[in-house]
Design an enzyme around this catalytic site. Structure first.
Site, PDB file in Angstrom:
ATOM      1  N   PHE A 128       0.821  -1.218   0.000  1.00 52.58           N
ATOM      2  CA  PHE A 128       0.000   0.000   0.000  1.00 52.58           C
ATOM      3  C   PHE A 128       0.860   1.276   0.000  1.00 52.58           C
ATOM      4  CE2 PHE A 128      -2.255   2.776   3.307  1.00 52.58           C
ATOM      5  CZ  PHE A 128      -2.980   3.490   2.367  1.00 52.58           C
ATOM      6  N   ASP A 130      10.201  -6.815  -3.684  1.00 54.18           N
ATOM      7  CA  ASP A 130       9.015  -7.226  -2.927  1.00 54.18           C
ATOM      8  C   ASP A 130       8.831  -8.730  -3.063  1.00 54.18           C
ATOM      9  OD1 ASP A 130       6.167  -7.672  -2.163  1.00 54.18           O
ATOM     10  OD2 ASP A 130       6.164  -5.485  -2.018  1.00 54.18           O
ATOM     11  N   LYS A 131       8.520  -9.373  -1.953  1.00 53.66           N
ATOM     12  CA  LYS A 131       8.309 -10.830  -1.957  1.00 53.66           C
ATOM     13  C   LYS A 131       6.940 -11.186  -2.547  1.00 53.66           C
ATOM     14  CE  LYS A 131       8.127 -14.495   1.568  1.00 53.66           C
ATOM     15  NZ  LYS A 131       8.165 -14.736   3.022  1.00 53.66           N
ATOM     16  N   ALA A 137       7.228  -5.170   5.270  1.00 50.83           N
ATOM     17  CA  ALA A 137       6.933  -5.660   6.623  1.00 50.83           C
ATOM     18  C   ALA A 137       5.663  -6.494   6.578  1.00 50.83           C
ATOM     19  CB  ALA A 137       6.726  -4.488   7.586  1.00 50.83           C
ATOM     20  N   ASP A 146       3.919   4.929  14.553  1.00 49.56           N
ATOM     21  CA  ASP A 146       3.662   5.538  15.874  1.00 49.56           C
ATOM     22  C   ASP A 146       3.400   4.457  16.931  1.00 49.56           C
ATOM     23  OD1 ASP A 146       1.157   4.730  14.881  1.00 49.56           O
ATOM     24  OD2 ASP A 146       0.227   6.711  15.026  1.00 49.56           O
ATOM     25  N   TYR A 195       3.149  -7.025  16.538  1.00 50.77           N
ATOM     26  CA  TYR A 195       3.506  -6.192  15.373  1.00 50.77           C
ATOM     27  C   TYR A 195       4.364  -5.007  15.806  1.00 50.77           C
ATOM     28  CZ  TYR A 195       3.003  -2.318  12.081  1.00 50.77           C
ATOM     29  OH  TYR A 195       3.266  -1.245  11.267  1.00 50.77           O
ATOM     30  N   SER A 196       3.868  -4.226  16.772  1.00 50.50           N
ATOM     31  CA  SER A 196       4.620  -3.015  17.137  1.00 50.50           C
ATOM     32  C   SER A 196       5.956  -3.376  17.790  1.00 50.50           C
ATOM     33  CB  SER A 196       3.791  -2.080  18.012  1.00 50.50           C
ATOM     34  OG  SER A 196       3.263  -2.746  19.122  1.00 50.50           O
ATOM     35  N   LYS A 205       8.355  -4.062  14.988  1.00 53.13           N
ATOM     36  CA  LYS A 205       8.802  -2.815  14.355  1.00 53.13           C
ATOM     37  C   LYS A 205       9.795  -2.100  15.285  1.00 53.13           C
ATOM     38  CE  LYS A 205       7.606  -1.083  11.018  1.00 53.13           C
ATOM     39  NZ  LYS A 205       8.149  -1.189   9.644  1.00 53.13           N
ATOM     40  N   LYS A 216      -7.620  -3.929   6.260  1.00 49.65           N
ATOM     41  CA  LYS A 216      -7.426  -2.832   7.202  1.00 49.65           C
ATOM     42  C   LYS A 216      -8.742  -2.069   7.379  1.00 49.65           C
ATOM     43  CE  LYS A 216      -2.979  -3.700   7.657  1.00 49.65           C
ATOM     44  NZ  LYS A 216      -1.975  -3.376   6.701  1.00 49.65           N
ATOM     45  N   PRO A 223     -17.811  -4.399  11.238  1.00 55.20           N
ATOM     46  CA  PRO A 223     -17.360  -4.702  12.603  1.00 55.20           C
ATOM     47  C   PRO A 223     -16.638  -3.495  13.233  1.00 55.20           C
ATOM     48  CG  PRO A 223     -15.886  -5.703  10.982  1.00 55.20           C
ATOM     49  CD  PRO A 223     -16.931  -4.963  10.209  1.00 55.20           C
ATOM     50  N   ARG A 267      -7.348   7.223  16.565  1.00 53.65           N
ATOM     51  CA  ARG A 267      -6.173   7.138  15.692  1.00 53.65           C
ATOM     52  C   ARG A 267      -5.998   8.460  14.970  1.00 53.65           C
ATOM     53  NH1 ARG A 267      -5.747   3.594  18.544  1.00 53.65           N
ATOM     54  NH2 ARG A 267      -5.535   1.359  18.195  1.00 53.65           N
TER      55      ARG A 267
HETATM   56  N1  LIG Z   1      -0.377   1.207   6.978  1.00 49.25           N
HETATM   57  C1  LIG Z   1      -0.169   2.050   7.992  1.00 49.25           C
HETATM   58  O1  LIG Z   1      -1.087   2.727   8.445  1.00 49.25           O
HETATM   59  C2  LIG Z   1       1.235   2.241   8.533  1.00 49.25           C
HETATM   60  C3  LIG Z   1       1.469   3.258   9.464  1.00 49.25           C
HETATM   61  C4  LIG Z   1       2.774   3.472   9.919  1.00 49.25           C
HETATM   62  C5  LIG Z   1       3.807   2.684   9.448  1.00 49.25           C
HETATM   63  N2  LIG Z   1       3.563   1.691   8.568  1.00 49.25           N
HETATM   64  C6  LIG Z   1       4.696   0.907   8.046  1.00 49.25           C
HETATM   65  O2  LIG Z   1       4.775   1.196   6.662  1.00 49.25           O
HETATM   66  C7  LIG Z   1       5.283   0.064   5.947  1.00 49.25           C
HETATM   67  C8  LIG Z   1       4.362  -0.280   4.803  1.00 49.25           C
HETATM   68  O3  LIG Z   1       3.055  -0.544   5.304  1.00 49.25           O
HETATM   69  P1  LIG Z   1       1.863  -0.940   4.315  1.00 49.25           P
HETATM   70  O4  LIG Z   1       0.606  -0.598   5.016  1.00 49.25           O
HETATM   71  O5  LIG Z   1       2.141  -0.399   2.971  1.00 49.25           O
HETATM   72  O6  LIG Z   1       2.023  -2.519   4.292  1.00 49.25           O
HETATM   73  P2  LIG Z   1       1.420  -3.601   3.295  1.00 49.25           P
HETATM   74  O7  LIG Z   1       1.106  -4.781   4.146  1.00 49.25           O
HETATM   75  O8  LIG Z   1       0.367  -3.021   2.422  1.00 49.25           O
HETATM   76  O9  LIG Z   1       2.660  -3.945   2.330  1.00 49.25           O
HETATM   77  C9  LIG Z   1       3.795  -4.624   2.781  1.00 49.25           C
HETATM   78  C10 LIG Z   1       4.579  -5.040   1.550  1.00 49.25           C
HETATM   79  O10 LIG Z   1       5.773  -5.695   1.999  1.00 49.25           O
HETATM   80  C11 LIG Z   1       5.955  -6.886   1.218  1.00 49.25           C
HETATM   81  N3  LIG Z   1       6.703  -7.844   2.036  1.00 49.25           N
HETATM   82  C12 LIG Z   1       6.289  -8.454   3.177  1.00 49.25           C
HETATM   83  N4  LIG Z   1       7.249  -9.283   3.634  1.00 49.25           N
HETATM   84  C13 LIG Z   1       8.296  -9.187   2.771  1.00 49.25           C
HETATM   85  C14 LIG Z   1       9.579  -9.787   2.713  1.00 49.25           C
HETATM   86  N5  LIG Z   1       9.984 -10.682   3.639  1.00 49.25           N
HETATM   87  N6  LIG Z   1      10.406  -9.446   1.704  1.00 49.25           N
HETATM   88  C15 LIG Z   1      10.001  -8.546   0.748  1.00 49.25           C
HETATM   89  N7  LIG Z   1       8.799  -7.964   0.751  1.00 49.25           N
HETATM   90  C16 LIG Z   1       7.947  -8.277   1.754  1.00 49.25           C
HETATM   91  C17 LIG Z   1       4.544  -7.351   0.892  1.00 49.25           C
HETATM   92  O11 LIG Z   1       4.519  -8.230  -0.231  1.00 49.25           O
HETATM   93  C18 LIG Z   1       3.831  -6.031   0.644  1.00 49.25           C
HETATM   94  O12 LIG Z   1       3.954  -5.630  -0.714  1.00 49.25           O
HETATM   95  C19 LIG Z   1       5.439  -1.037   6.985  1.00 49.25           C
HETATM   96  O13 LIG Z   1       6.780  -1.078   7.379  1.00 49.25           O
HETATM   97  C20 LIG Z   1       4.546  -0.593   8.136  1.00 49.25           C
HETATM   98  O14 LIG Z   1       5.024  -1.092   9.363  1.00 49.25           O
HETATM   99  C21 LIG Z   1       2.286   1.432   8.093  1.00 49.25           C
END
Ligand SMILES: NC(=O)c1ccc[n+]([C@@H]2O[C@H](COP(=O)([O-])OP(=O)(O)OC[C@H]3O[C@@H](n4cnc5c(N)ncnc54)[C@H](O)[C@@H]3O)[C@@H](O)[C@H]2O)c1
Length: 336
Positions: A18, A41-42, A91, A134, A158-159, A162, A197, A213, A222
């Site tokens: 995302f 990306d995996k 992640a 955060d 999760y947190s 991170k 989400k 839900p 948030r």
């Molecule tokens: N979404 C939020 O609201 C939010 C807020 C703050 C921080 N973050 C951080 O931002 C980052 C991105 O979040 P997001 O919401 O886009 O996540 P997401 O789950 O939409 O995307 C994660 C991406 O990482 C890839 N991935 C997962 N494991 C992998 C691996 N071992 N090797 C390579 N690629 C891998 C997945 O295929 C996916 O494309 C994360 O680090 C998350 O902790 C997210």
């Protein structure tokens, strides 16, 4: 001195997810960025190549389907592509999944970050930017905000994973003098988010006329940022930030979960031309998430000093997001 320049080669991990895909679309859609993006990306269940359909044939873009834990391959890619910067989004990200099965979170979020840092230790000219959250700071009562130097008090697997990754980044900066920066973002929302989400779930339930839900009594708070504002903030840090520094990325838009649902219901009722009462009847309170943090809120004074601030109001961003999911829903219905 700038961390990146517009001709840099940037390796984005998790670029098919995302937020990573939003960052890539932002840079490749800009007129100022003339460098290259290498997306590693995996493609887990959360990654989707379709998120980058718009740029897949762009000569400034390359894609490698790879696990960040595969250190040897990451090293080869960095060498082959002459990478200058790594922006680390990859992640496991869904808190509920981390509660049911934390192992993958430790593997990708902590070990994966370790392997990337090891690559950078070998090629120390590469700058490493860590995308954090955060949530590493724990939760807040109704008052107060997290500052960059607030103590880490993570509450979910999760947190905690991170937080572990962030600690490694800091340690590699202090011990080996690697070039790093870190950002802590509040909750992102917008098009292309995987529909597990909160906000896409609510939109999709309205579209499908299914129960919506809401955890507990819906009073958890948030701070919400539109994903394109986040992408711009990360670029601003790379452009104007200081090595070894951490930046909070917040919008100042705080809402209870119940308020978010009500806003979405009003927008969807308007789009679908149905009474909002009909959609409100879909709301269903469900048992609270274990260890559910009450409130997150960031003090984003520091990043504002880099001449950045979120541009998109919450209602404007929600409208754009709802319309995007509606188009996706209609395209899917036509195919089916
Ligand atoms: N979404 C939020 O609201 C939010 C807020 C703050 C921080 N973050 C951080 O931002 C980052 C991105 O979040 P997001 O919401 O886009 O996540 P997401 O789950 O939409 O995307 C994660 C991406 O990482 C890839 N991935 C997962 N494991 C992998 C691996 N071992 N090797 C390579 N690629 C891998 C997945 O295929 C996916 O494309 C994360 O680090 C998350 O902790 C997210």
């Amino acid at each position: 001195m700038s961390i990146v320049n517009p001709t840099s080669t940037i390796l984005v991990t998790g670029g098919s997810g995302f937020m990573g895909s939003s960052f890539i679309r932002y840079l490749l859609g800009s007129s100022f960025f003339t460098g290259k993006i290498v997306n590693v990306d995996k493609l887990t269940y959360a990654g989707n190549k379709e998120n980058l359909k718009l740029v897949e044939n762009n000569p400034q873009y390359a894609f490698f389907q790879e696990d960040i834990c595969n250190q040897g391959r990451i090293e080869e890619i960095c060498q082959k592509e002459n990478v200058n910067v790594i922006v680390h989004f990859a992640a496991e990200t869904h808190v509920d999944n981390s509660i049911h099965d934390p192992k993958g979170f430790v593997q990708t979020n902590i070990c994966g970050t370790f392997h990337l840092l090891e690559v950078v230790r070998k090629y120390p000219s590469i700058h490493f930017h860590q995308i954090s959250t955060d949530e590493v700071f724990g939760d807040l009562p109704l008052e107060g905000k997290f500052k960059e130097e607030s103590p880490y008090l993570p509450n979910s697997p999760y947190s905690a994973s991170k937080a572990g990754a962030d600690h490694l980044v800091r340690a590699y900066y202090k011990t080996y003098g690697l070039k790093v920066t870190v950002s802590h973002s509040c909750n992102n929302y917008g098009p292309y988010q995987f529909p597990e989400k909160f906000i896409p779930v609510v939109i999709e339930r309205c579209l499908n006329n299914q129960p919506i839900p809401i955890y507990g009594d819906g009073s958890n708070i948030r701070e919400w940022i539109f994903v394109e504002d986040h992408a711009e903030a990360v670029w601003r840090i790379l452009e104007r930030g200081t090595l070894g520094n951490t930046y909070n990325i917040g919008s100042g838009c705080e809402y209870t979960n119940l308020e978010v649902v009500r806003h979405i219901i009003n927008i969807m009722a308007n789009i679908l031309e149905v009474p909002s009462k009909k959609l409100s009847s879909l709301m269903q309170f469900v048992p609270d998430r274990k260890g559910h943090d009450f409130r997150y809120s960031l003090d984003s004074t520091k990043i504002k000093q880099l001449s950045w601030q979120a541009k998109t109001s919450f209602l404007e961003g929600l409208q754009t997001t709802a319309e995007w999911y509606l188009q996706k829903f209609l395209a899917f219905s036509l195919k089916a």
